[in-house]
Write a protein that holds these residues in place. Structure first.
Motif, mmCIF file in Angstrom:
data_model
loop_
_atom_site.group_PDB
_atom_site.id
_atom_site.type_symbol
_atom_site.label_atom_id
_atom_site.label_comp_id
_atom_site.label_asym_id
_atom_site.label_seq_id
_atom_site.Cartn_x
_atom_site.Cartn_y
_atom_site.Cartn_z
ATOM 1 N N UNK A 1 34.634 40.569 37.712
ATOM 2 C CA UNK A 1 35.796 41.442 37.572
ATOM 3 C C UNK A 1 36.684 41.343 38.805
ATOM 4 N N UNK A 2 37.896 40.815 38.631
ATOM 5 C CA UNK A 2 38.857 40.734 39.723
ATOM 6 C C UNK A 2 40.209 41.232 39.249
ATOM 7 N N UNK A 3 41.269 40.941 39.989
ATOM 8 C CA UNK A 3 42.590 41.462 39.627
ATOM 9 C C UNK A 3 43.559 40.390 39.152
ATOM 10 N N UNK A 4 43.006 39.226 38.786
ATOM 11 C CA UNK A 4 43.887 38.135 38.335
ATOM 12 C C UNK A 4 43.301 37.522 37.074
ATOM 13 N N UNK B 1 43.709 49.461 42.266
ATOM 14 C CA UNK B 1 42.355 49.954 41.973
ATOM 15 C C UNK B 1 41.876 49.594 40.562
ATOM 16 N N UNK B 2 42.566 48.671 39.925
ATOM 17 C CA UNK B 2 42.196 48.271 38.552
ATOM 18 C C UNK B 2 41.688 46.828 38.551
ATOM 19 N N UNK B 3 40.619 46.579 37.804
ATOM 20 C CA UNK B 3 40.117 45.210 37.634
ATOM 21 C C UNK B 3 40.435 44.723 36.223
ATOM 22 N N UNK B 4 40.445 43.405 36.040
ATOM 23 C CA UNK B 4 40.679 42.804 34.730
ATOM 24 C C UNK B 4 39.389 42.187 34.220
ATOM 25 N N UNK B 5 39.072 42.471 32.937
ATOM 26 C CA UNK B 5 37.890 41.892 32.314
ATOM 27 C C UNK B 5 38.265 41.245 30.997
ATOM 28 N N UNK B 6 37.283 40.642 30.346
ATOM 29 C CA UNK B 6 37.518 40.125 28.996
ATOM 30 C C UNK B 6 37.189 41.231 27.989
#
Ligand SMILES: [Zn+2]
Length: 416
Positions: free
Chosen positions: A299-302, A356-361
């Protein structure tokens, strides 16, 4: 470098670097968000850092986007952005073969490293990295033998390389046991090796790259973080005593990406896009994903997204921009221009999340069992600011906007 026939300058990827007059060490302090070093100093546990910041250089620079480990390490070691060296993450999707391809292999590297250029010019070079995933990329092109290059990782310091990396018995040479891959000890091994190399081999140019295990777990000023930077402080004192020019920067910063109750705060993009477009029509790539996901759960921000031709990417971007937690959604061409990325390794859309938000699938596709602390991660614009510090004063043109991949330029061309 004192060889009689050594050139005064070395050119690599269109940038010229002066031959070092003193052994020069460029360090990438993985995940070193501004504040870690300052808070350890404030706690009275980093006298060497304090001295460097006071008497040497204390600056900030912008890392490359995505603010991930590999793109930034490769930018630092080549002196150029990913558009030039080609490494835009840990993996990418190749539509031609319909496969997701790991980018850990040097065949994906499109530019020579500064270390190789210096070795070719007659300098003695060394490279030590924490995780083995970076070793092949960072040491690409080096020729071993005759003690002119040494390169190894802490993670595989036990590998029987029989001199293939310029040294036979790394553990014996460093004099420490093999560290655990998920530990502060992995980075400590890198520094211990650097000090040992400086004492025994005295390379003209050395690159040390740590791992962000501690920064993923603990924020600036916490006991774990202060212990870590106090440990580094001791090794920097040694390198300084050994007469080295030291220039340290970071690959990216680090931020909390969790809710108040400590749960990861994630925008699940595949779930969202499946709902909008139909199941599996868009392919979401999280280039932070690698074999070492325990400390960030991938989980990252890109993120980058491939969409079918029938989908209007512009319209989709408009919808994405309205989603809470999305800082930026850009079409490929614009993202590649703005962030200097290789277009053939980026999807149709680039998405960057807020601080403070992460990107996931999708929730079911992330193994978060290894996350034993609230999620801290990186990848976005909010983790782009990194420290640049040196034990020497730097002469830098007024108003120059620094990048972390100016590290070798600063260390070799700007020390006073
Ligand atoms: Zn990193």
């Amino acid at each position: 470098m004192t060889g009689r026939h050594a050139p005064e300058q070395v050119t690599c990827n269109g940038r010229a670097y002066a031959m070092p007059r003193a052994p020069t060490v460029v360090i990438c302090l993985d995940g070193s968000e501004p504040g870690y070093i300052e808070k350890t100093i404030a706690a009275g546990r980093a006298p060497t850092f304090a001295r460097f910041l006071q008497d040497g250089a204390n600056l900030h620079a912008q890392s490359v986007i995505p603010s991930f480990t590999n793109p930034n390490n490769l930018s630092i070691i080549t002196g150029r952005p990913p558009a030039v060296h080609g490494i835009a993450g840990n993996f990418f999707y190749d539509p031609a073969t319909n496969t997701e391809v790991m980018m850990n292999d040097p065949r994906f590297l499109r530019a020579p490293t500064i270390l190789k250029a210096f070795q070719d010019a007659g300098a003695k070079v060394a490279m030590v990295t924490a995780k083995d995933k970076l070793r092949l990329l960072l040491s690409h092109g080096l020729a071993y033998g005759g003690g002119r290059a040494i390169a190894f990782s802490a993670e595989r310091a036990d590998a029987a390389t029989r001199g293939l990396n310029g040294i036979d018995d790394v553990l014996g040479f460093v004099g420490r046991p093999l560290p655990d891959v998920y530990s502060a000890g992995l980075s400590e091994f890198v520094f211990a090796a650097g000090v040992r190399l400086m004492a025994e081999v005295r390379p003209d140019l050395m690159y040390l790259s740590t791992t962000d295990y501690v920064q993923h777990k603990a924020g600036p000023g916490t006991p774990l973080a202060n212990d870590f930077y106090a440990m580094i402080d001791g090794y920097l004192a040694e390198l300084d005593r050994q007469g080295a020019v030291i220039l340290a920067t970071a690959d990216h910063g680090m931020n909390d990406k969790h809710t108040e109750d400590g749960a990861p705060d994630v925008l699940y993009l595949k779930t969202l896009l499946d709902g909008w477009l139909g199941r599996d029509r868009a392919r979401v790539i999280l280039p932070i994903t690698d074999p070492y996901v325990a400390h960030h759960g991938a989980l990252g921000s890109f993120a980058t997204v491939h969409v079918p031709e029938a989908v209007d990417a512009g319209e989709l971007i408009g919808r994405l921009e309205a989603v809470p937690g999305v800082e930026l959604a850009l079409p490929r061409a614009e993202a590649c221009r703005r962030f200097e990325l290789p277009p053939d390794r980026i999807g149709d859309i680039v998405i960057i999340s807020t601080r403070h938000k992460a990107l996931g699938t999708a929730p079911e596709l992330h193994d978060l069992s290894g996350l034993d602390e609230p999620l801290r991660s990186h990848g976005g614009l909010t983790e782009q600011r990194v420290p640049v510090l040196s034990n020497r004063r730097l002469a830098i043109a007024q108003g120059r906007a620094l990048r972390n991949y100016d590290a070798f330029d600063l260390a070799l061309n700007c020390v006073t």
